[in-house]
Design a protein around this motif. Sequence first.
Motif, PDB file in Angstrom:
ATOM      1  N   PRO A 268      54.352  17.370  38.927  1.00  0.00           N
ATOM      2  CA  PRO A 268      54.436  16.373  37.849  1.00  0.00           C
ATOM      3  C   PRO A 268      55.576  16.697  36.893  1.00  0.00           C
ATOM      4  O   PRO A 268      55.392  17.162  35.769  1.00  0.00           O
ATOM      5  CB  PRO A 268      53.059  16.483  37.177  1.00  0.00           C
ATOM      6  N   ILE A 269      56.777  16.408  37.327  1.00  0.00           N
ATOM      7  CA  ILE A 269      58.005  16.952  36.766  1.00  0.00           C
ATOM      8  C   ILE A 269      58.308  16.481  35.345  1.00  0.00           C
ATOM      9  O   ILE A 269      59.115  17.095  34.646  1.00  0.00           O
ATOM     10  CB  ILE A 269      59.190  16.618  37.713  1.00  0.00           C
ATOM     11  N   ALA A 270      57.663  15.404  34.892  1.00  0.00           N
ATOM     12  CA  ALA A 270      57.966  14.865  33.563  1.00  0.00           C
ATOM     13  C   ALA A 270      56.926  15.242  32.514  1.00  0.00           C
ATOM     14  O   ALA A 270      57.001  14.765  31.383  1.00  0.00           O
ATOM     15  CB  ALA A 270      58.097  13.348  33.625  1.00  0.00           C
ATOM     16  N   PHE A 271      55.974  16.100  32.868  1.00  0.00           N
ATOM     17  CA  PHE A 271      54.879  16.421  31.954  1.00  0.00           C
ATOM     18  C   PHE A 271      54.832  17.920  31.676  1.00  0.00           C
ATOM     19  O   PHE A 271      55.131  18.728  32.548  1.00  0.00           O
ATOM     20  CB  PHE A 271      53.539  15.999  32.560  1.00  0.00           C
ATOM     21  N   VAL A 272      54.409  18.277  30.460  1.00  0.00           N
ATOM     22  CA  VAL A 272      54.253  19.694  30.124  1.00  0.00           C
ATOM     23  C   VAL A 272      52.813  20.041  29.774  1.00  0.00           C
ATOM     24  O   VAL A 272      52.509  21.204  29.503  1.00  0.00           O
ATOM     25  CB  VAL A 272      55.195  20.105  28.971  1.00  0.00           C
ATOM     26  N   THR A 273      51.916  19.046  29.754  1.00  0.00           N
ATOM     27  CA  THR A 273      50.495  19.297  29.534  1.00  0.00           C
ATOM     28  C   THR A 273      49.687  18.463  30.519  1.00  0.00           C
ATOM     29  O   THR A 273      50.174  17.451  31.048  1.00  0.00           O
ATOM     30  CB  THR A 273      50.054  18.919  28.094  1.00  0.00           C
ATOM     31  N   GLU A 274      48.449  18.877  30.730  1.00  0.00           N
ATOM     32  CA  GLU A 274      47.551  18.099  31.584  1.00  0.00           C
ATOM     33  C   GLU A 274      46.961  16.929  30.797  1.00  0.00           C
ATOM     34  O   GLU A 274      46.624  17.062  29.621  1.00  0.00           O
ATOM     35  CB  GLU A 274      46.409  18.993  32.092  1.00  0.00           C
ATOM     36  N   HIS A 275      46.868  15.792  31.451  1.00  0.00           N
ATOM     37  CA  HIS A 275      46.278  14.617  30.815  1.00  0.00           C
ATOM     38  C   HIS A 275      45.883  13.636  31.912  1.00  0.00           C
ATOM     39  O   HIS A 275      45.841  14.005  33.093  1.00  0.00           O
ATOM     40  CB  HIS A 275      47.242  13.990  29.802  1.00  0.00           C
ATOM     41  N   VAL A 276      45.612  12.396  31.535  1.00  0.00           N
ATOM     42  CA  VAL A 276      45.025  11.458  32.495  1.00  0.00           C
ATOM     43  C   VAL A 276      45.934  11.206  33.698  1.00  0.00           C
ATOM     44  O   VAL A 276      45.456  10.983  34.816  1.00  0.00           O
ATOM     45  CB  VAL A 276      44.644  10.135  31.787  1.00  0.00           C
ATOM     46  N   GLU A 277      47.247  11.253  33.522  1.00  0.00           N
ATOM     47  CA  GLU A 277      48.158  10.981  34.633  1.00  0.00           C
ATOM     48  C   GLU A 277      48.184  12.112  35.659  1.00  0.00           C
ATOM     49  O   GLU A 277      48.546  11.890  36.817  1.00  0.00           O
ATOM     50  CB  GLU A 277      49.566  10.705  34.114  1.00  0.00           C
ATOM     51  N   THR A 278      47.810  13.298  35.252  1.00  0.00           N
ATOM     52  CA  THR A 278      47.724  14.404  36.208  1.00  0.00           C
ATOM     53  C   THR A 278      46.293  14.595  36.695  1.00  0.00           C
ATOM     54  O   THR A 278      46.035  14.640  37.895  1.00  0.00           O
ATOM     55  CB  THR A 278      48.240  15.707  35.579  1.00  0.00           C
ATOM     56  N   LEU A 279      45.355  14.656  35.742  1.00  0.00           N
ATOM     57  CA  LEU A 279      43.970  14.994  36.086  1.00  0.00           C
ATOM     58  C   LEU A 279      43.261  13.879  36.847  1.00  0.00           C
ATOM     59  O   LEU A 279      42.410  14.140  37.695  1.00  0.00           O
ATOM     60  CB  LEU A 279      43.190  15.326  34.810  1.00  0.00           C
ATOM     61  N   TYR A 280      43.592  12.643  36.540  1.00  0.00           N
ATOM     62  CA  TYR A 280      42.975  11.532  37.275  1.00  0.00           C
ATOM     63  C   TYR A 280      43.931  10.949  38.309  1.00  0.00           C
ATOM     64  O   TYR A 280      43.624  10.907  39.505  1.00  0.00           O
ATOM     65  CB  TYR A 280      42.510  10.435  36.328  1.00  0.00           C
ATOM     66  N   GLU A 281      45.098  10.504  37.873  1.00  0.00           N
ATOM     67  CA  GLU A 281      45.973   9.769  38.789  1.00  0.00           C
ATOM     68  C   GLU A 281      46.428  10.634  39.962  1.00  0.00           C
ATOM     69  O   GLU A 281      46.328  10.227  41.124  1.00  0.00           O
ATOM     70  CB  GLU A 281      47.172   9.210  38.032  1.00  0.00           C
ATOM     71  N   LEU A 282      46.936  11.822  39.674  1.00  0.00           N
ATOM     72  CA  LEU A 282      47.415  12.682  40.755  1.00  0.00           C
ATOM     73  C   LEU A 282      46.283  13.393  41.485  1.00  0.00           C
ATOM     74  O   LEU A 282      46.306  13.514  42.715  1.00  0.00           O
ATOM     75  CB  LEU A 282      48.411  13.710  40.217  1.00  0.00           C
ATOM     76  N   ASP A 283      45.291  13.872  40.733  1.00  0.00           N
ATOM     77  CA  ASP A 283      44.251  14.708  41.337  1.00  0.00           C
ATOM     78  C   ASP A 283      43.139  13.914  42.007  1.00  0.00           C
ATOM     79  O   ASP A 283      42.424  14.450  42.857  1.00  0.00           O
ATOM     80  CB  ASP A 283      43.628  15.619  40.278  1.00  0.00           C
ATOM     81  N   MET A 284      42.988  12.642  41.648  1.00  0.00           N
ATOM     82  CA  MET A 284      41.905  11.829  42.226  1.00  0.00           C
ATOM     83  C   MET A 284      42.438  10.562  42.878  1.00  0.00           C
ATOM     84  O   MET A 284      42.328  10.368  44.089  1.00  0.00           O
ATOM     85  CB  MET A 284      40.886  11.472  41.130  1.00  0.00           C
ATOM     86  N   LEU A 285      43.033   9.692  42.072  1.00  0.00           N
ATOM     87  CA  LEU A 285      43.419   8.370  42.553  1.00  0.00           C
ATOM     88  C   LEU A 285      44.393   8.424  43.729  1.00  0.00           C
ATOM     89  O   LEU A 285      44.253   7.680  44.697  1.00  0.00           O
ATOM     90  CB  LEU A 285      44.040   7.564  41.402  1.00  0.00           C
ATOM     91  N   LEU A 286      45.383   9.307  43.668  1.00  0.00           N
ATOM     92  CA  LEU A 286      46.392   9.383  44.724  1.00  0.00           C
ATOM     93  C   LEU A 286      46.064  10.433  45.775  1.00  0.00           C
ATOM     94  O   LEU A 286      46.482  10.304  46.929  1.00  0.00           O
ATOM     95  CB  LEU A 286      47.768   9.662  44.106  1.00  0.00           C
ATOM     96  N   ARG A 287      45.350  11.456  45.393  1.00  0.00           N
ATOM     97  CA  ARG A 287      45.020  12.520  46.342  1.00  0.00           C
ATOM     98  C   ARG A 287      44.107  12.018  47.458  1.00  0.00           C
ATOM     99  O   ARG A 287      44.337  12.322  48.640  1.00  0.00           O
ATOM    100  CB  ARG A 287      44.349  13.686  45.615  1.00  0.00           C
TER     101      ARG A 287
END
Length: 342
Positions: A268-287
Amino acid sequence: MPSSPHTAVVLMNLGGPASLDDVEPFLYNIFSDSDVIQLPLGFLWQKRFARKVARSRAPESREIYARIGGRSTIVEDTEAQGRALEQALGPGYRTYVAMRAWKPSTEETVERLVAAGATGVVALPMYPQRSRSTSGSSMRELRRVLKKRAPGLPLHEVCCFPETPGFLDGWAAAVREALSQIPEERRAAARVLFSAHGLPQKLIDSGDPYLRHVQATVRGVMARLPDGLPHVLAFQSRATRARWLEPATEDALESLAKEGVKDVIVVPIAFVTEHVETLYELDMLLREPAIAAGIEGYHRVRTPGASEALIGSLAERVRAARDAGADPLCSRPDGVACPIVR
């Protein structure tokens, strides 16, 4: 903390709801920001538009936040970065947090730093790659509030850090660690998928530096990794029906699966903290669909957070901004002038 002269370092980010009840007003704040959502003649109807969209999207968004704990931790995570940065900077500095779409607001933060005796401000948008819609919006709000509340307070800015060594080193180390977890016989066939927050193509075409900043970050990370490691850049979180940056992350994952790729390292190259776009979108919705499509190893790299490499580099950038005596070239109020893209 008692009042005393110091340089106030303001870490700025988007923010996130602290509870499920906060979701709808948080969405309203996002969609009412004309730097985030550009509407024709928006000054006439953007607030009505924001109320309508927030109301319609709130039920689904509340369900999403419920799946990641019922709240966003972006404020606490940014505060942790601030504490680490204050320690790295040493005496004479204090760190503060300001969230563009939630609390603490920029106005609240400026009141705090003025009351605490700040003699100058260094703005530090926690968006590595600059855009009008992110760091540009936060900077305009900070300038507006300071002009009203403390017009004589010197303001300097770390406009962005897409090529800062510690930022790049941290990502490269995380990718190498993920590679080491892949079975050796499959390692050479793995792909690195850089996923950045998407933006409307129209904004990029108007001169916004974001895409070129993201590309610069990707080049910097890849230069620190073994030669020949295949990679792709994609974009997530499309929010409107307009054309956005492509390819979409979900489309890139589908293409990799069709190619027979078994292991993908998602960065997640544009982020420096965990939030909904990493924890949900990347880790659940797209995974989940990626695994169903045949990708056996979906390795999502964690964001830098308060890592020593990132914080050390940011401390150097903060000191340089304060000592420069003027805002850097790339912090013009229009938010688009930048040496990286000249």
